[in-house]
Scaffold this motif. Structure first.
Motif, PDB file in Angstrom:
ATOM      1  N   VAL A 125     -16.618 -25.172 -21.889  1.00  0.00           N
ATOM      2  CA  VAL A 125     -15.585 -24.658 -20.979  1.00  0.00           C
ATOM      3  C   VAL A 125     -15.339 -23.189 -21.290  1.00  0.00           C
ATOM      4  O   VAL A 125     -15.152 -22.810 -22.452  1.00  0.00           O
ATOM      5  CB  VAL A 125     -14.269 -25.455 -21.118  1.00  0.00           C
ATOM      6  N   VAL A 126     -15.336 -22.362 -20.249  1.00  0.00           N
ATOM      7  CA  VAL A 126     -15.130 -20.921 -20.428  1.00  0.00           C
ATOM      8  C   VAL A 126     -13.856 -20.481 -19.727  1.00  0.00           C
ATOM      9  O   VAL A 126     -13.394 -21.128 -18.785  1.00  0.00           O
ATOM     10  CB  VAL A 126     -16.326 -20.105 -19.893  1.00  0.00           C
ATOM     11  N   GLY A 127     -13.302 -19.381 -20.196  1.00  0.00           N
ATOM     12  CA  GLY A 127     -12.195 -18.728 -19.504  1.00  0.00           C
ATOM     13  C   GLY A 127     -12.736 -17.578 -18.662  1.00  0.00           C
ATOM     14  O   GLY A 127     -13.707 -16.911 -19.057  1.00  0.00           O
ATOM     15  N   ILE A 128     -12.141 -17.348 -17.501  1.00  0.00           N
ATOM     16  CA  ILE A 128     -12.596 -16.280 -16.605  1.00  0.00           C
ATOM     17  C   ILE A 128     -11.484 -15.238 -16.497  1.00  0.00           C
ATOM     18  O   ILE A 128     -10.326 -15.577 -16.203  1.00  0.00           O
ATOM     19  CB  ILE A 128     -12.953 -16.849 -15.218  1.00  0.00           C
ATOM     20  N   GLN A 148      -5.708 -14.527 -17.718  1.00  0.00           N
ATOM     21  CA  GLN A 148      -6.796 -15.446 -17.394  1.00  0.00           C
ATOM     22  C   GLN A 148      -6.665 -15.937 -15.957  1.00  0.00           C
ATOM     23  O   GLN A 148      -5.624 -16.429 -15.539  1.00  0.00           O
ATOM     24  CB  GLN A 148      -6.789 -16.634 -18.364  1.00  0.00           C
ATOM     25  N   LEU A 149      -7.751 -15.845 -15.180  1.00  0.00           N
ATOM     26  CA  LEU A 149      -7.763 -16.277 -13.781  1.00  0.00           C
ATOM     27  C   LEU A 149      -7.922 -17.779 -13.649  1.00  0.00           C
ATOM     28  O   LEU A 149      -7.454 -18.382 -12.680  1.00  0.00           O
ATOM     29  CB  LEU A 149      -8.904 -15.572 -13.034  1.00  0.00           C
ATOM     30  N   GLY A 150      -8.604 -18.370 -14.609  1.00  0.00           N
ATOM     31  CA  GLY A 150      -8.870 -19.805 -14.560  1.00  0.00           C
ATOM     32  C   GLY A 150      -9.996 -20.153 -15.514  1.00  0.00           C
ATOM     33  O   GLY A 150     -10.262 -19.426 -16.484  1.00  0.00           O
ATOM     34  N   VAL A 179     -16.612 -13.649 -18.586  1.00  0.00           N
ATOM     35  CA  VAL A 179     -16.271 -14.987 -19.058  1.00  0.00           C
ATOM     36  C   VAL A 179     -16.130 -14.940 -20.577  1.00  0.00           C
ATOM     37  O   VAL A 179     -16.862 -14.198 -21.257  1.00  0.00           O
ATOM     38  CB  VAL A 179     -17.330 -16.033 -18.642  1.00  0.00           C
ATOM     39  N   VAL A 180     -15.181 -15.731 -21.084  1.00  0.00           N
ATOM     40  CA  VAL A 180     -14.942 -15.795 -22.526  1.00  0.00           C
ATOM     41  C   VAL A 180     -15.309 -17.198 -22.996  1.00  0.00           C
ATOM     42  O   VAL A 180     -14.775 -18.194 -22.492  1.00  0.00           O
ATOM     43  CB  VAL A 180     -13.469 -15.490 -22.863  1.00  0.00           C
ATOM     44  N   MET A 181     -16.227 -17.271 -23.965  1.00  0.00           N
ATOM     45  CA  MET A 181     -16.708 -18.548 -24.464  1.00  0.00           C
ATOM     46  C   MET A 181     -15.724 -19.136 -25.487  1.00  0.00           C
ATOM     47  O   MET A 181     -14.778 -18.483 -25.925  1.00  0.00           O
ATOM     48  CB  MET A 181     -18.092 -18.373 -25.114  1.00  0.00           C
ATOM     49  N   SER A 182     -16.003 -20.372 -25.893  1.00  0.00           N
ATOM     50  CA  SER A 182     -15.120 -21.044 -26.852  1.00  0.00           C
ATOM     51  C   SER A 182     -15.146 -20.378 -28.224  1.00  0.00           C
ATOM     52  O   SER A 182     -14.215 -20.523 -29.012  1.00  0.00           O
ATOM     53  CB  SER A 182     -15.531 -22.513 -26.990  1.00  0.00           C
ATOM     54  N   ASP A 183     -16.223 -19.619 -28.531  1.00  0.00           N
ATOM     55  CA  ASP A 183     -16.309 -18.905 -29.804  1.00  0.00           C
ATOM     56  C   ASP A 183     -15.824 -17.461 -29.679  1.00  0.00           C
ATOM     57  O   ASP A 183     -16.087 -16.635 -30.557  1.00  0.00           O
ATOM     58  CB  ASP A 183     -17.732 -18.945 -30.351  1.00  0.00           C
ATOM     59  N   LYS A 184     -15.151 -17.148 -28.548  1.00  0.00           N
ATOM     60  CA  LYS A 184     -14.561 -15.837 -28.260  1.00  0.00           C
ATOM     61  C   LYS A 184     -15.591 -14.780 -27.849  1.00  0.00           C
ATOM     62  O   LYS A 184     -15.251 -13.605 -27.692  1.00  0.00           O
ATOM     63  CB  LYS A 184     -13.735 -15.327 -29.433  1.00  0.00           C
ATOM     64  N   THR A 185     -16.847 -15.195 -27.668  1.00  0.00           N
ATOM     65  CA  THR A 185     -17.859 -14.271 -27.144  1.00  0.00           C
ATOM     66  C   THR A 185     -17.511 -13.900 -25.707  1.00  0.00           C
ATOM     67  O   THR A 185     -17.144 -14.755 -24.896  1.00  0.00           O
ATOM     68  CB  THR A 185     -19.251 -14.925 -27.172  1.00  0.00           C
ATOM     69  N   SER A 233      -8.554 -21.931 -23.789  1.00  0.00           N
ATOM     70  CA  SER A 233      -7.368 -21.149 -24.142  1.00  0.00           C
ATOM     71  C   SER A 233      -7.586 -20.440 -25.471  1.00  0.00           C
ATOM     72  O   SER A 233      -6.689 -20.388 -26.312  1.00  0.00           O
ATOM     73  CB  SER A 233      -6.134 -22.064 -24.221  1.00  0.00           C
ATOM     74  N   VAL A 234      -8.786 -19.861 -25.642  1.00  0.00           N
ATOM     75  CA  VAL A 234      -9.107 -19.227 -26.921  1.00  0.00           C
ATOM     76  C   VAL A 234      -8.241 -17.993 -27.165  1.00  0.00           C
ATOM     77  O   VAL A 234      -8.070 -17.577 -28.315  1.00  0.00           O
ATOM     78  CB  VAL A 234     -10.603 -18.854 -26.998  1.00  0.00           C
ATOM     79  N   THR A 235      -7.684 -17.407 -26.101  1.00  0.00           N
ATOM     80  CA  THR A 235      -6.794 -16.263 -26.290  1.00  0.00           C
ATOM     81  C   THR A 235      -5.422 -16.688 -26.789  1.00  0.00           C
ATOM     82  O   THR A 235      -4.585 -15.847 -27.094  1.00  0.00           O
ATOM     83  CB  THR A 235      -6.631 -15.489 -24.966  1.00  0.00           C
ATOM     84  N   ASN A 236      -5.215 -18.015 -26.843  1.00  0.00           N
ATOM     85  CA  ASN A 236      -3.920 -18.516 -27.305  1.00  0.00           C
ATOM     86  C   ASN A 236      -4.092 -19.757 -28.182  1.00  0.00           C
ATOM     87  O   ASN A 236      -3.338 -20.719 -28.073  1.00  0.00           O
ATOM     88  CB  ASN A 236      -3.012 -18.821 -26.111  1.00  0.00           C
ATOM     89  N   GLY A 237      -5.135 -19.743 -29.016  1.00  0.00           N
ATOM     90  CA  GLY A 237      -5.225 -20.802 -30.017  1.00  0.00           C
ATOM     91  C   GLY A 237      -6.266 -21.876 -29.819  1.00  0.00           C
ATOM     92  O   GLY A 237      -6.342 -22.804 -30.615  1.00  0.00           O
TER      93      GLY A 237
END
Length: 436
Positions: A125-128, A148-150, A179-185, A233-237
């Protein structure tokens, strides 16, 4: 002789009977030293002792239940009482009690299973986000949760991601998003491909080696099934999760009769969830407890709608081959007889399933001019009941069946019209691009 017979008869009549005749005089005159039995209060005494026994039984039952519950609790067990209708033929809605014995260890195992599910699915799951330009300070380059847009779901290891058109629109520009990956890439985006048929958006990210998950199949989905909706939600934990339930597989939001009109090139049916889910979960996958992707959160008016996985997984192979979506085109509008109540019998011809070709006079034709359907001779009022011997019914709409095929495939349609059945072969083509 007669006297003896009479005496014997009287003795026979009194055998086995209880009488107090003569006893009163005996106790009054000759046996006053004996205590008189209370014959007239015997019934009252029986009722008295019955009530005492009943009271003791009730108290014993209550104390017994408290003891059993306390015992099971001390042993790490929980008793759950459920009531369900008797399955007997003549049950008359009678109910029976079912006791489910659960242990604290079982509850811990379920919690651990969900945690494992989050860990297994979360990596896909990625953040956009809107892309940030290089700022003057380090703070200008940091991505914040509210920006985050979604969310999106990884489909392939080389960067194809799917989301909904509520997160990324068809006219969005690749250079404006990341896109932001689960490892913050953080990965840039190469291309954005909208899918008008389903309402999904495909994104090609500039990244390799991504983790993908397996898809489920609606043949195994059940109403009431528990689902996990998972947001990046890697930007928030880390992750945000919601547990909900599948309510309806073939759901369509209807506010007026015209909403029932279907088109073979547009999916209208969705999956309905039990709970309203907030906007921050849009584009997030919903996964069952077996780890299978059911769909992605589309939102809808109540935030409880999923796009079924089949709506976007079917075109994935085509997308990988050409980098674009080319869906098969039949070109008809119709009413699904499985889901319409109160339709004029002259239109339905008494059939309970099938797709009757229908439109709105002057605005929406039943058969689109120059379409494959028009070229094959289909006309308003025809009822398509099968496609290559696959029935059009409550579980398989005409749209869903047609969209299983590829551009260039020839399909055989079974048509019912005015009491007569015929077969028509149609070659599916690409949908023509609308002129600006």
């Amino acid at each position: 002789m007669t006297k003896n017979k009479s005496t014997n008869d009287k003795e026979k009549e009194t055998i086995g009977q209880t009488t107090t005749e003569g006893l009163e005089d005996f106790y009054e005159k000759e046996a006053s030293i004996f205590k008189r039995p209370i014959f007239e209060h015997l019934g009252f005494i029986r009722v008295y002792y019955f009530l005492v026994c009943l009271f003791i039984g009730i108290i014993g039952g209550i104390l017994g239940e408290l003891f059993v519950n306390n015992y099971f609790s001390s042993q790490g067990l929980t008793l759950t009482s459920l009531w369900q209708p008797d399955s007997g033929v003549n049950s008359n809605d009678e109910k029976q009690q079912v006791i489910i014995l659960r242990t604290n260890e079982m509850e811990k195992a379920e919690s651990a299973a969900i945690t494992s599910l989050v860990e297994a699915t979360g990596a896909s799951v990625v953040g956009i986000f809107p892309k940030k330009e290089a700022g003057e300070t380090i703070w200008d380059n940091i991505y914040l949760p509210e920006q985050q847009l979604g969310n999106g779901l990884i489909l392939t290891a080389d960067g194809w991601i799917v989301t909904s058109n509520q997160v990324v629109t068809a006219d969005s520009k690749p250079e404006d998003l990341v896109v932001v990956m689960s490892d913050k890439t953080i990965a840039d985006i190469e291309s954005i491909v909208p899918d008008d048929a389903s309402g999904s958006i495909f994104i090609k990210a500039k990244v390799q080696g991504l983790k993908v998950v397996k898809f489920g199949t609606n043949q195994t989905w059940l109403p009431g099934e528990q689902l996990l909706v998972l947001a990046n939600s890697v930007t928030n934990g880390g992750y945000k999760t919601i547990l909900t339930n599948l309510v309806k597989i073939n759901y369509q939001q209807l506010t007026k009769g015209q909403d029932l009109l279907q088109n073979t090139e547009v999916y209208k049916k969705r999956i309905l969830l039990k709970d309203k889910i907030s906007k921050e979960f849009f584009g997030s996958p919903a996964v069952n407890l077996k780890g299978e992707i059911i769909g992605i959160l589309y939102g809808g008016a109540e935030g409880n709608i999923l796009l079924p996985e089949s709506y976007f997984s079917q075109v994935l192979k085509n997308l990988l081959a050409s980098g674009k979506i080319d869906r098969p085109y039949l070109g008809v509008n119709y009413l699904d007889l499985s889901h319409v109540v109160g339709l004029d019998r002259a239109i339905s011809e008494g059939r309970m399933s099938g797709a009757v070709l229908y439109g709105e006079k002057g605005t929406l034709p039943a058969v689109i001019p120059n379409s494959p359907a028009a070229k094959a001779g289909l006309k308003a009022g025809d009822i398509i009941i099968k496609v290559n011997n696959e029935s059009v019914d409550a579980n398989n709409s005409l749209t869903e069946i047609i969209q299983q095929y590829k551009v260039g495939d020839a399909v055989k349609l079974s048509i019912f019209f005015q009491g007569t059945e015929r077969e028509v072969e149609v070659v599916l083509t690409s949908k023509p691009v609308a002129a600006n």
